[in-house]
Enzyme design. Structure first.
Site, PDB file in Angstrom:
ATOM      1  N   TRP A 258       2.635   1.676  -3.359  1.00 19.10           N
ATOM      2  CA  TRP A 258       1.670   2.088  -4.385  1.00 19.10           C
ATOM      3  C   TRP A 258       1.456   3.601  -4.335  1.00 19.10           C
ATOM      4  O   TRP A 258       1.329   4.260  -5.368  1.00 19.10           O
ATOM      5  CB  TRP A 258       0.333   1.370  -4.166  1.00 19.10           C
ATOM      6  CG  TRP A 258      -0.725   1.746  -5.161  1.00 19.10           C
ATOM      7  CD1 TRP A 258      -0.968   1.158  -6.370  1.00 19.10           C
ATOM      8  CD2 TRP A 258      -1.677   2.814  -5.041  1.00 19.10           C
ATOM      9  NE1 TRP A 258      -2.010   1.793  -6.999  1.00 19.10           N
ATOM     10  CE2 TRP A 258      -2.468   2.811  -6.207  1.00 19.10           C
ATOM     11  CE3 TRP A 258      -1.945   3.772  -4.060  1.00 19.10           C
ATOM     12  CZ2 TRP A 258      -3.503   3.712  -6.419  1.00 19.10           C
ATOM     13  CZ3 TRP A 258      -2.974   4.674  -4.280  1.00 19.10           C
ATOM     14  CH2 TRP A 258      -3.738   4.636  -5.436  1.00 19.10           C
ATOM     15  N   HIS A 259       1.419   4.151  -3.107  1.00 17.47           N
ATOM     16  CA  HIS A 259       1.129   5.572  -2.972  1.00 17.47           C
ATOM     17  C   HIS A 259       2.216   6.462  -3.554  1.00 17.47           C
ATOM     18  O   HIS A 259       1.921   7.546  -4.065  1.00 17.47           O
ATOM     19  CB  HIS A 259       0.891   5.929  -1.502  1.00 17.47           C
ATOM     20  CG  HIS A 259      -0.514   5.665  -1.079  1.00 17.47           C
ATOM     21  ND1 HIS A 259      -0.944   4.426  -0.699  1.00 17.47           N
ATOM     22  CD2 HIS A 259      -1.597   6.480  -0.996  1.00 17.47           C
ATOM     23  CE1 HIS A 259      -2.234   4.488  -0.395  1.00 17.47           C
ATOM     24  NE2 HIS A 259      -2.654   5.718  -0.569  1.00 17.47           N
ATOM     25  N   GLY A 260       3.452   6.037  -3.450  1.00 16.98           N
ATOM     26  CA  GLY A 260       4.482   6.907  -3.998  1.00 16.98           C
ATOM     27  C   GLY A 260       5.840   6.251  -3.986  1.00 16.98           C
ATOM     28  O   GLY A 260       6.122   5.382  -3.150  1.00 16.98           O
TER      29      GLY A 260
ATOM     30  N   SER B 113       0.839  -1.202   0.000  1.00 18.48           N
ATOM     31  CA  SER B 113       0.000   0.000   0.000  1.00 18.48           C
ATOM     32  C   SER B 113       0.878   1.259   0.000  1.00 18.48           C
ATOM     33  O   SER B 113       0.629   2.203  -0.757  1.00 18.48           O
ATOM     34  CB  SER B 113      -0.906  -0.013   1.232  1.00 18.48           C
ATOM     35  OG  SER B 113      -1.498   1.228   1.434  1.00 18.48           O
TER      36      SER B 113
ATOM     37  N   PHE C  41      -0.840   9.990  -8.117  1.00 19.13           N
ATOM     38  CA  PHE C  41      -0.442   8.601  -7.889  1.00 19.13           C
ATOM     39  C   PHE C  41      -0.717   7.740  -9.105  1.00 19.13           C
ATOM     40  O   PHE C  41      -0.505   6.584  -9.106  1.00 19.13           O
ATOM     41  CB  PHE C  41      -1.169   8.026  -6.670  1.00 19.13           C
ATOM     42  CG  PHE C  41      -0.803   8.741  -5.387  1.00 19.13           C
ATOM     43  CD1 PHE C  41       0.441   9.332  -5.252  1.00 19.13           C
ATOM     44  CD2 PHE C  41      -1.678   8.833  -4.336  1.00 19.13           C
ATOM     45  CE1 PHE C  41       0.783   9.998  -4.084  1.00 19.13           C
ATOM     46  CE2 PHE C  41      -1.346   9.490  -3.156  1.00 19.13           C
ATOM     47  CZ  PHE C  41      -0.113  10.072  -3.043  1.00 19.13           C
TER      48      PHE C  41
END
Lengths: 483, 82
Positions: A321-323, A318, A483
């Protein structure tokens, strides 16, 4: 052309009018043209990457279905996912990995020659890649048949209301809706417009008004501890208003076309635990992680400690995935830790609540849990908001310093607002909280509002629109749009 | 061992509860043992006991002792004529 613009509203008005004016059999062409035009206006030539990913996923889906054995299907599915993740990895994570390897090499005195590469991140790549992965996995699992109609499939991939930042939808839910002839319904138009207006309200009157104030603290190397505390709490409000506004506009636009998207938020800042928070924040992303990462990782696991490992890995993904930054990795790990720690200490916390008589007053106990959860979420967001790991640790230390929380320091920290900005923000924040309060009591504020007298109803609608026109601040992109 | 016994044993083993606690009143989230993490362990235990595979959608459906019986019945586990 962003959502928050006159151009988008005009563009969308033309699409809605044409959509209902033409026969159903041509609507997919209109939606596809609109989606690609919208994406091209945002991301230019990357529309070709979107086209390539769409074609690749379409062919892979058909190929999975054609395989005779489960083993062959799995092989094709994994090959397809690897290609999609390679594209995501190349555009989003190449420099992150490259910089990390270079830093390690420098530390170890190794020679590492690959320089920083100028790679632009294609907008929405994380979102449409996740949709593509779920499509391929669902075909492999036999939950979905590979789509034959290339046009409808392409809209699933690029549907413009939800392309930029979700909700992340499943093909099983979206494709049948595109294929069903949608008739012009007053309730869809009315509800859609209200959701769009509410999205504009949250974005322009809360999120974009807070963004420069939060930035003034986070960009200031001499910010005080109390300023960091206040700015972090405000950032939580900003992030919620920003991202939920994006979902509101997406849901509203889709509804005006007769398409129902999945709700993405359920008042996350009123969660009573971290587990509860993830059931309320970015819901379509959380359920995606649950179905395609967490549940497969839990297969065959019969000990809590093994489930804990699955939780940590899921939150790590997670974060990534965000950055593409270590601060996001740490942010993900913090949430993983919260979740594991929360489970491990559940009984002890229960005893503590009993010992302190907290559990004798369920309402008060609930609000204590809401406050603690919110502060834990805020602390994690220090890492989400900070520009580097070094800055994140400095800010986290300030956030945790007891003197940063002194009431006088916090009151002083409000100097980051001008008096006018503070008054405007406070007023619209209260309006948003009233909206939430009604929602908690009545399930849907819009339904509740529709039962009020016409005068009261329209007074609220006029307040929303006039407030956006008079006090709305624009010019900021959406946080999750990046994103 | 009969399937219904295997079913009850799975609850005892996965949730670490007493046999007399397993019954029709058992519902996900209403006991501290059968929480969201305990549910994952219960699913793994059920999958192994009955040689079935439960995906995320079915896992959400399995939210009580009774609904678990219905779900496994649909997947071919016979609790009546064994």
């Amino acid at each position: 052309m962003t959502f928050i613009s006159i151009e988008f509203l005009l563009f969308f008005a033309v699409i809605v009018f044409t959509y209902y004016a033409i026969p159903h059999r041509w609507r997919w062409v209109l939606l596809l043209a609109a989606s690609y035009s919208f994406y091209a206006s945002l991301s230019g030539y990357f529309v070709f990457l979107l086209l390539t990913s769409t074609a690749f996923s379409y062919v892979t889906g058909r190929l999975i279905e054609k395989q005779e054995t489960k083993k062959q299907k799995k092989k094709v599915m994994l090959m397809g996912i690897c290609v999609l993740l390679f594209l995501l990895g190349w555009f989003k994570y190449f420099n992150f990995v490259n910089d990390s390897v270079r830093a390690i090499s420098a530390y170890l005195n190794w020679n590492y020659a690959i320089p920083y590469q100028e790679i632009i991140l294609p907008i929405a790549i994380s979102f449409y890649t996740f949709q593509a992965v779920s499509y391929l996995v669902d075909i492999y699992r036999g939950k979905l048949k590979a789509e034959r109609h290339y046009g409808y499939f392409s809209i699933y991939f690029a549907f413009f209301p939800q392309l930029v930042a979700g909700p992340i939808e499943r093909a099983k839910k979206l494709l049948p809706q595109f294929k069903t002839e949608q008739t012009l319904k007053y309730e869809n138009l009315s509800y859609g417009m209200k959701r769009i207006a509410w999205g504009f309200f949250k974005k322009t009157l809360i999120a974009d008004r807070l963004a420069p104030i939060v930035a003034s603290v986070y960009d200031n190397p001499d910010a005080t501890g109390s300023q960091i505390v206040l700015a972090t709490i405000l950032f939580s409000v900003q992030l919620y208003a920003d991202f939920s506004a994006l979902s509101d506009i997406a849901i509203g636009c889709a509804r005006m076309l007769g398409i129902k998207l999945t709700e993405n938020f359920k008042q996350p800042h009123f969660a009573t635990s971290i587990g509860d928070f993830w059931n309320r924040w970015h819901i379509t992303f959380s359920t995606w992680l649950r179905d395609y990462i967490f549940v497969p990782l839990c297969k065959g696991k019969k000990k809590r400690s093994e489930i804990y490992v699955a939780i940590i890995i899921t939150f790590l993904i997670s974060g990534i995935w965000h950055g593409a930054a270590w601060s996001f990795v740490l942010w993900g790990l913090i949430h993983g830790f919260y979740r594991v720690f929360g489970d491990h200490t559940k009984q002890a916390r229960g005893k503590m609540a009993s010992f302190t008589y907290l559990d004798r007053n369920p309402t008060f106990h609930k609000w204590v849990k809401i406050a603690i959860t919110f502060l834990l979420v805020c602390f994690s967001r220090v890492f989400f908001r900070s520009d580097s790991v070094t800055a994140a640790f400095t800010n986290a230390k300030l956030f945790l310093t007891p003197s940063s929380w002194s009431p006088s320091g916090i009151i002083e920290a409000f100097e980051i607002f001008s008096l006018l900005d503070l008054a405007i923000f406070a007023f619209f924040f209260i309006v948003m909280q009233l909206f939430h309060h009604v929602e908690r009591k009545n399930a849907s504020t819009w339904n509740w509002l529709s039962q009020r007298p016409v005068f009261a109803r329209y007074a609220v609608y006029v307040l929303i629109v006039v407030s956006v026109l008079v006090f709305g601040a624009t010019g900021q992109g959406f946080v999750y749009g990046g994103f | 061992m009969k399937n219904i016994e295997k079913y009850k044993n799975a609850f005892v083993e996965a949730l670490e509860i007493e046999e007399d606690e397993v019954g029709e009143g058992l519902v996900l989230g209403e006991t501290s043992e059968w929480d969201s993490l305990g549910h994952m362990i219960l699913i793994s235990t059920m999958e192994e006991a009955f040689d079935v595979s439960l995906d995320a959608e079915w896992m959400s459906e399995f939210d009580s002792y009774q609904s678990g019986l219905k779900l496994l019945d649909r997947l071919g586990v016979d609790f009546v004529n064994e």
